[in-house]
Structure formats: structure tokens, C-alpha cells
Write an enzyme that holds these catalytic residues in place. Sequence first.
Site, short mmCIF file in Angstrom:
data_model
loop_
_atom_site.label_atom_id
_atom_site.label_comp_id
_atom_site.label_asym_id
_atom_site.label_seq_id
_atom_site.Cartn_x
_atom_site.Cartn_y
_atom_site.Cartn_z
N GLY A 1 0.83 -1.20 0.00
CA GLY A 1 0.00 0.00 0.00
C GLY A 1 0.86 1.25 0.00
N VAL A 2 0.30 2.31 -0.52
CA VAL A 2 1.00 3.59 -0.52
C VAL A 2 0.01 4.64 -0.02
CG1 VAL A 2 2.25 5.26 -1.90
CG2 VAL A 2 2.33 2.85 -2.52
N GLY A 3 0.45 5.40 0.96
CA GLY A 3 -0.46 6.43 1.50
C GLY A 3 0.25 7.75 1.63
N GLY A 4 -0.42 8.71 2.18
CA GLY A 4 0.15 10.04 2.36
C GLY A 4 1.41 9.99 3.20
N PHE A 5 1.46 9.03 4.07
CA PHE A 5 2.55 8.89 5.01
C PHE A 5 3.77 8.26 4.35
CE2 PHE A 5 3.88 8.02 9.43
CZ PHE A 5 4.73 6.95 9.27
N GLY A 6 3.55 7.37 3.44
CA GLY A 6 4.66 6.68 2.80
C GLY A 6 4.17 5.32 2.32
N LYS A 7 5.09 4.37 2.27
CA LYS A 7 4.71 3.05 1.75
C LYS A 7 4.45 2.05 2.86
CE LYS A 7 6.90 3.44 -2.71
NZ LYS A 7 8.15 3.25 -3.47
N LYS B 1 4.81 0.15 8.05
CA LYS B 1 4.52 1.43 7.43
C LYS B 1 5.74 2.31 7.58
CE LYS B 1 0.93 4.67 8.54
NZ LYS B 1 -0.44 4.79 9.01
N ASP C 1 -10.54 10.42 9.70
CA ASP C 1 -10.29 10.00 8.32
C ASP C 1 -10.92 8.63 8.08
OD1 ASP C 1 -9.40 10.36 5.77
OD2 ASP C 1 -7.32 9.79 6.16
#
Length: 858
Positions: free
Chosen positions: A534-540, A556, A652
Site C-alpha cells: 500500500g501507498v499512502g500520504g505517510f509513505g509506503k 509502514k 479520516d
Amino acid sequence: MEGKLRSRLSLRLVCICAALNFVHVLGRRSEPPYMIACGASKRGADSDGRAWSPDPRFLASPAVADTVPAEAEFQDPSLPSPVPYMFARVFTAPASYRFSVPPRARLWLRLHFYPSSYSNLDPSDSYFAVGVNGFTLLNNFSASITAQALTQAYIIREFSLAPVGSGDLNITFTPSVEHGGAYAFINGIEIIQMPDIFEEAATMVGFSDQAVSVGGSSLQTLYRLNVGGQYIPPTNDSGLTRTWYDDTPYLFGAAAGVTSEADRKVKVRYPPDVPEYVAPLDVYRTARTMGPDPKVNKNYNLTWVFQIDANFTYIVRFHFCDFLLDKVNQRVFDIFVNNQTAQASADVIAWSGSKGAPVYKDFTTYVSDGPGDEQLWVALHPSVSMNPEYYDAILNGLEIFKVNDSNGNLAGPNPVPSQMLLQAEAKADKKFAPSGPSSTGQVIGGIVGGVLGFAIVVSVCLFVRYRMYEADGMTPGVGKWLPLHGSSHSRSTISGKSNASTHLSSLAAGLCRHFSLFEIKQATKNFDESRVIGVGGFGKVYKGMIDGGSTAVAIKRSNPSSEQGVDEFQTEIEMLSKLRHKHLVSLIGFCEEDGEMILVYDYMANGTLREHIYKGNKPPLSWKQRLEICIGAARGLHYLHTGAQYTIIHRDVKTTNILLDDKWVAKVSDFGLSKTGPNINQTHVSTVVKGSFGYLDPEYFRRQQLTEKSDVYSFGVVLFEVLCDRPALNPSLPKEQVSLADWARHCQRKGTLDDIIDPCIKGQITPECYKNFTETAGKCLADHGLDRPSMGDVLWTLELALQLQENPDSTSAKFVVEHEDDVQRSMAGTDGETAMSGEIHDSNLNAVFSQLVNPSGR
Ligand SMILES: *[C@@H]1O[C@H](CO)[C@@H](O)[C@H](O)[C@H]1NC(C)=O
Ligand SMILES: *[C@@H]1O[C@H](CO)[C@@H](O)[C@H](O)[C@H]1NC(C)=O
Ligand SMILES: *[C@@H]1O[C@H](CO)[C@@H](O)[C@H](O)[C@H]1NC(C)=O
Ligand SMILES: *[C@@H]1O[C@H](CO)[C@@H](O)[C@H](O)[C@H]1NC(C)=O
Ligand SMILES: *[C@@H]1O[C@H](CO)[C@@H](O)[C@H](O)[C@H]1NC(C)=O
Ligand SMILES: *[C@@H]1O[C@H](CO)[C@@H](O)[C@H](O)[C@H]1NC(C)=O
Ligand SMILES: *[C@@H]1O[C@H](CO)[C@@H](O)[C@H](O)[C@H]1NC(C)=O
């Protein structure tokens, strides 16, 4: 002669006394109310606009060196205002305040404490007693420990003092002698004359023929709740300036009943025998009832649980006002206090005489020392034997007062900070089993003797009574972990990643596992791209194997090139390390090395909910599976909102933040944006808008005010996504359909919702289930937060919907409620009996009751 002399003497004495008295009156003319900002040098106003005066003239011996004014070193962001908390009077030896008060009058005394560093003294060295005219109010009291246990920045203790004969009130602060170098402090003192609200003797629970009179006793207010309503600030409570809190944190289990508010057309007003000062009308205008289904009601208790001190007598005051029904024997219920019948067959209308008329009842109970005590249970249950028209119960307000013991003592022990319990639990759980220890204890949103309770908060903690605590002999020094408020404060001063570790509360560090970067690299094959899940705003996010490849975890990793995530990183560790729940993703540990910020979680084999509804090519989930996932997520969110002593707002909520484990159990994840929610003097948190488009509460967006109802809105969007199998935002659609929230509500209003539901599941949904599900989803999307249901209500309706899906024939329904503690409570309805017999005559009621009587569209 002698007699004459004597009478002359006495005359002179009388004159002297009168003169003294006169001087006395001239010298200290003031009378309550007193609002004293101790240690302050000038008058100041608090956030409610109330004026506080400096304290020197009330000090019995103002000039002594061991009684000094001091200023707090830093202002905790959760303080409602600097007055009266930023200044304190510090005592290193016993000292007294003296106030002149009207003789023979009962008084409210409120003591305000803000444990902070004053004059370089360590807050954890403060242990002291407070005595007033022969009563011990506090003893060996540590404001710092108490604040930590309650996760509050400040503490207010409210007492109702027995009338004093002399007209002098002498408040003495005495540093504990047992603790070397102990000092006492006080920030604010309020003294208000009060009517004698404890005049009438209260019935002793379990001894209906015995009544306890507390006329000569002092009491401490432990809880004061506006049941089914919201926070009422002191300025809205006549001259008595009491504060009333929401009751949800104290509700036991998910069976929270329903809340209602008096219709504008119903006149709620005091009858002649109920004085206005008993409680403001706002308390009586809102209520909690058991809910729409008589079968369900018959099989559960509407229950509140409170933390209290053992070995004291308590007065429990129930405030009632039925603004929905108007006849005797329509709603009759039993009241239990600590599992004993306090009142059988309570009938509010019979007591009050009419609809909309307030009435209150007092009961007393003695709580002795014993296993499982230190809790006060209050429960309501329909009186089935009375055969009332509805199987239901109602409560509008609740107050719990502690009565002084026979020695005039009101002081209990300091609470055991829940962090200690948790730390013990984490230590006991050395293996960090991937599933995390499920909380088998009861989840109790109680506080130990704090009238402020859940309200003021920065951080998160628990109230779960862990049995491991006893087993583990750990005794962490109180000063060892940062006060949570301190750490949240210091967070805002972080400038770079490299020093982040020094700001992570050592509590959080103690609660979860610390991984080395080497371990993480090993687990992820040096952050191999093939392991990215997964990839999110925070990183991978990577899938990793730890403990010699035996345990799968999700790792994460913050984007090393971004400075942005530090706050989120710490928030998430602090929140998650203290929250454990079957429906929340468990944090296993973290790694903070070389500027890396890495979080390690349970691996969720089935990924995100979103992948299973419209993204990717996975087989579609059945309707029942979707419903169960929604229920799990709702339960996780309900726990965040109410399971702790205060609200945690996720901020969120979306389908990519609802994860599924290998058994398809839904778990809410991603607390990076979480905020602990409404502060004592606010009903919302003002904050920069964060969150994901398509899910954003319009009210939050407009007013930047965050409440737990913002999560409810986002969850409403999730419910429609699951139902309609489409994203929250789909820019490729015609304009009016882009936003699912807008489109679904539009269709709902037009009655065309059927057309947009996922064809795969259309045939599977029973009409009753569909009706409950869509109605609740629609209500979640109401424009105004106040019109949205609580997460508890949503959970309740979804459970009902599942029930109706599995067993549409509700007459043989078996309703199962799974509590937060995962104890399954079966609520089996008995066939052939119904509470709904009579017709409703009052047309005002029809609207309310059409919903109540026919909840499930039968
Ligand atoms: C106040 O009470 C304390 C002890 O309770 C006593 O030592 C002190 O003398 C009293 N002060 C006054 C002014 O009465
Ligand atoms: C307090 O009273 C004011 C004025 O009556 C009202 O506008 C406000 O809504 C009340 N606040 C609460 C929280 O009840
Ligand atoms: C309550 O009283 C009993 C008997 O006097 C005593 O043993 C016990 O320690 C007391 N408990 C507390 C919490 O003070
Ligand atoms: C009341 O009963 C519940 C179970 O129904 C139990 O968990 C609780 O400890 C009891 N409380 C008291 C004070 O006996
Ligand atoms: C409700 O509480 C009372 C008192 O604790 C208990 O006797 C009764 O069994 C409870 N009823 C239900 C349905 O839980
Ligand atoms: C509370 O303290 C007062 C004064 O010491 C005493 O007269 C009274 O009996 C106490 N109340 C109870 C319920 O023991
Ligand atoms: C005072 O309180 C502290 C902290 O709760 C406790 O450890 C200590 O035993 C108490 N001392 C006395 C004398 O009760």
C-alpha cells in the site's frame, strides 16, 4: 451587687462583641459567591466571562514565607482559560484561607487544581490534605497522579459543605508529612451559597423502610450527567454554576438505548413542588430511553457504570421528566443500584403528575470494600410484571454524591493511573501476539472520583481493569513517564525528525515493541518494492516477516524525504499503543532510527475494504459479509468515541482505512489524523481541516469544527459505498453524481435509491434490513452534526439490520448484542408477549412513536 456587676459585665461583653462583629463585618464585608484565583496578582476573567479575584486578603496569615504565589511553567493547550489555572498558591507548611460565610447555610466549594511545575517544584512531590471546619475533603492527595489517571490537564473537586454555625469558613492546606518535601497548592477556589438540596432523607437501597438524612454531612459531587443530552456549561445552570456532562462515556456495552429531546410544543416546566435549582430545564428536556423494540428492551438493562471509592455512602439522584408520554402505566420500570432494586415499578408520570413535569428521586447506598467493588452500577429495566403499555425506561439526569464517613472524612485514595495498568499489561504480554490481547475485562468509561470526568483530555487511555496488574509487581515512578499533556505539547515544538525520539512519550515506548532498523530491513528484504502492499500520504506500507519469519506484519515506513509525518507518527504511536480493541488495528511496535519513522502493525490478510467492493477484481462480498464488516467498523469507531473516558475522533474514516484480517474481521486503522475530542468548554475541536475528500463532513468543512459526528458523516459515506459499490468521489460521472454522499441523499429523497444499489447484492437484501440500513446511512449524512445519530445508535441499527437480514420474521427473532468486552449477551425475545397494546392518542406523539412502535418496519 454581684448580679449587677455580672449583668454589666455581660452588657459590656455584648457591646464589645457587637463592636468586634461590626469591625469584622466592615473588615471583610464580602459574602459568597467567592471566585478566588489563588496566587494571581490581579482580577481576571475566565472563558465564561466570570471574574476571579486575587487571594491575599483571604489568607489567614498572608505574610509567611512558606505560602507563596507562583506561576505555572507552561500553559497546557487543553486549559479552558489561563484564569484561574496559570497561577497558584504554593504551601510548604500548613496554612489556611478564611472566608466569611452566612451561618447555617449549605455551600458549594469548588477547588481547582492544575498540576504543573511551580517555582521549580516537581509536580509529583505534591501530596497534601485539605480540611474545612472539621471535615477532611482530601488527604494524601496528588493532583498530578489524579490528573494523569484521568488524562486531564486540570482537576475540579466539588463539595457541598454542611452548614457551619460560626459564619467562618476555614480552608486548611496541609502538605503530607509522610512524603518528604511534599507541598500543597491550589489554583482556584469557588464558594457559592446553595439551597439545601439534601434536605429530604433518601431511601436506602435494599432497605425501603430506611432513610438516610445527610443534613449535617458534607458531600462530594462525583458525577453530574445530563443523560441523553449534552454538556451544559456552568453559565447555563442558574446561579449554582454546576456543570453537567454527557452520559455516554459511562454507558455499559453497546446497548445504549436511544436519546430524545422534548419537542418544542411540549411544555417542560417545574411543578410547584420541584424548585428550579434542582436542575436546569435543559437537563429535563433531553432523555435516554431503551429503544424501539419491546422484545429487546425486555431482555437487557440500560446500564451505567461509575468508578467510586469503597467504604463510603453514596447518594444517587435520578432526574426524570417524561415529555413523550402522558399516562400512568405507559412506561413503568425498575431501578437497580449496584444490582439491588432501588425502586420497583417506577412510573414517572405517576410521580410527576403530568407530561413535561420534572421530578427527582434520591437513593443512598453504602459501597463496602470487596472484590469488584469501587464501582457503582445503575441500571433500568422495564417492569414486565406491571404490564405497562410500553416496555421501556427513561432517565434525564443523574448525580452521584459521596457522603462523608463518620469521622467527617471524604478523602479516598489516589487513583491508580490507568497507564500503569496498561504498562503492566504490555509487560505481561511479552510475546506481543499478533492478535493482541483482547480486553476481557469490562470496558468501563468511569473515572475515579472526578466530577470532570471524561471531558478534558489530550490523550488516550484506558479504564479496563486488567487482571494482569496484580500479577506484575511493577512500580513505575510517577515522574518516569512524561505527563501526556507535556508530550502533546512538546510535539508542536519538534523541528526535525532526528530528535523525534526524545519527544515520544516513554509511556508509548514502554507499551510497544521497539524494532531496530536492521530487523525491519530483514523483515522487508531491505524495503523490496515487491513487498509494497500500500501507498499512502505517510509513505509506503510493506508486508514483512518478523520473529524468524513466523509472523506476518504490515510495516509502514514514512517517506524519508518528507518532514511532514512527525506529528502523525507520534500521534499514531501514542494513540494506538494505548488502544486495544478487536476492531482496531493493533500496533505491534515501531522503529525510529537514522531518521526513519516506521510503524509495525498486525498484518491484515484481506487488505482494505475498498479492494473488495469496487477496486480490483476480487469476488464481490455477499451482503451479509458487507453488513458484518460495517458492524465491526462501527464497533471500532463507537469504541473510539465512547469506550475511553473521552472522545477520540478518527478524522479520516473511509473504506481504505477499514482493514480486514484473515477471518474477515473489520479493523479500523490509520489514526495519524486522530484528535481527542471535545474539550470541557467546547462541544467541538477547532482544527485545520484534514481528511479525505468525498468523506468530509460539510459542517466541519464550513466551520472547521470537529466533533465525533464528523466521523459519523464519513461512516455514512462508507455505508453507501458498500451498498452502491462505487467510490465516494467519481469525477467521471455527470456532475450531480460525482459525490456519492450528495447523490445517494438525492436518490433517497426521490425514492430512487433502489436504482443505484449494487446489482450483485440487490437480490440478497431483505426489505426490513434494507430499510434500516439505508435510513441510518441517510441520517449519518445529515447536514448538521446534531441531526446525525451517534456511532452507538448507528451500531445498534446495523446490528438490528443484520438481525432482520438473517431472520426477517422478527417475531421469532433472537437479538444478539456483542459488547465491547466481547461477551455475547443473548437477548432472546419471548414469543407471544407484546408490550405494544394501546393506541397512541396524542397526535404530537405520533411522529415520535411511529418510529418507536414500528422500528423494524413490521
Ligand atoms: C483553621 O483550621 C486549622 C486546623 O483545622 C487551625 O489550625 C487554624 O488555626 C484555623 N484557622 C483559623 C483562622 O481559625
Ligand atoms: C446556554 O444558554 C444560551 C442562552 O440561553 C444558549 O444559547 C446556549 O445554547 C446554551 N448552551 C448550551 C450548551 O446549552
Ligand atoms: C474499607 O474498610 C475495611 C474495613 O474497615 C478496610 O479493611 C479496607 O481497607 C477499607 N478500604 C478502603 C479502600 O479504604
Ligand atoms: C453487578 O452485576 C454485574 C453483572 O451483571 C457484575 O459484573 C457487577 O460486578 C455487579 N456489580 C456489583 C457492584 O455487584
Ligand atoms: C438487570 O439488572 C438486575 C440487577 O442487577 C439483574 O437482576 C437482572 O438480571 C438484569 N436483567 C438483565 C436482562 O440483564
Ligand atoms: C459526616 O460528618 C459529620 C461531622 O463529622 C458527622 O456528624 C456525620 O454523622 C457524618 N455523616 C455520616 C453519614 O457519617
Ligand atoms: C499516598 O499516595 C500515594 C500515591 O497514591 C501512595 O503510594 C501512598 O501509599 C499514599 N500514602 C499514604 C500514607 O496513604
